[in-house]
Design an enzyme around this catalytic site. Structure first.
Site: not given
Length: 186
Positions: A14, A19, A64, A66
């Site tokens: 990531y 994001h 993470y 969320n």
């Protein structure tokens, strides 16, 4: 005490994706504070710094995106941080690459990390810096946000990360309305 949180996802796969704009911006802020965010606490990476007379916690949740609120609420409860002293930096699909929007409150705009934080703090009155990543209607949102900024947009994107860090740094010692007046113009 202030808490400044950059949102993103942990892990090599990531790194530097759209994001992870919050992670990248808070790394720029850490440079301005002459520190690195490498202490593990609250299910996050943190750094504790002093800027002038203000004690500041810089945070990158490891939960993470969320579930970002899980890390934030732990720090808030431990240090007894008031909501007015929290600043969140996150990506925004509704802004073009290179643009920032700074607000004192509002909805999550569909940003699930911000929504998690609002749910855990039971408030929409949370200061935030939104970093534009644009969107592409031809690419599913999940694939798009987990993709990298294309090279033709990298300079504008990097400039927005630096401005986000500068705005966050300014917020430590200035009234947030001054930060908004200065950085919402660019």
């Amino acid at each position: 005490m202030k808490l400044i949180v950059g949102l993103g996802n942990p892990g090599k796969e990531y790194e530097h994706t759209r994001h992870n704009a919050g992670f990248d911006a808070i790394d720029e802020l850490a440079k301005l504070c002459h520190t690195s965010i490498d202490q593990k606490k609250f299910n996050a990476l943190i750094a504790q710094v002093r800027v002038g007379n203000e004690q500041v916690i810089l945070m990158k949740p490891l939960t993470y995106m969320n579930a970002s609120g899980e890390a934030v609420i732990q720090a808030v409860n431990f240090y007894k941080i008031e909501t007015k002293d929290i600043l969140i930096i996150h990506d925004d699909l509704d802004l073009p690459v290179g643009k920032l929007r700074i607000r004192t409150q509002g909805s999550s705009g569909g940003q699930k990390g911000m929504q998690s934080i609002m749910n855990h703090l039971h408030s929409q009155e949370i200061q935030r810096i939104r970093v534009g990543i644009d969107k592409n209607p031809l690419i599913p949102i999940v694939d798009y946000v987990l993709g990298k900024i294309p090279k033709e947009s990298k300079a504008d994107y990097q400039d927005s990360l630096i401005k986000a860090a500068e705005a966050a740094y300014m917020s430590i010692s200035h009234d947030f309305s001054e930060v908004m007046n200065r950085y919402n113009k660019s």
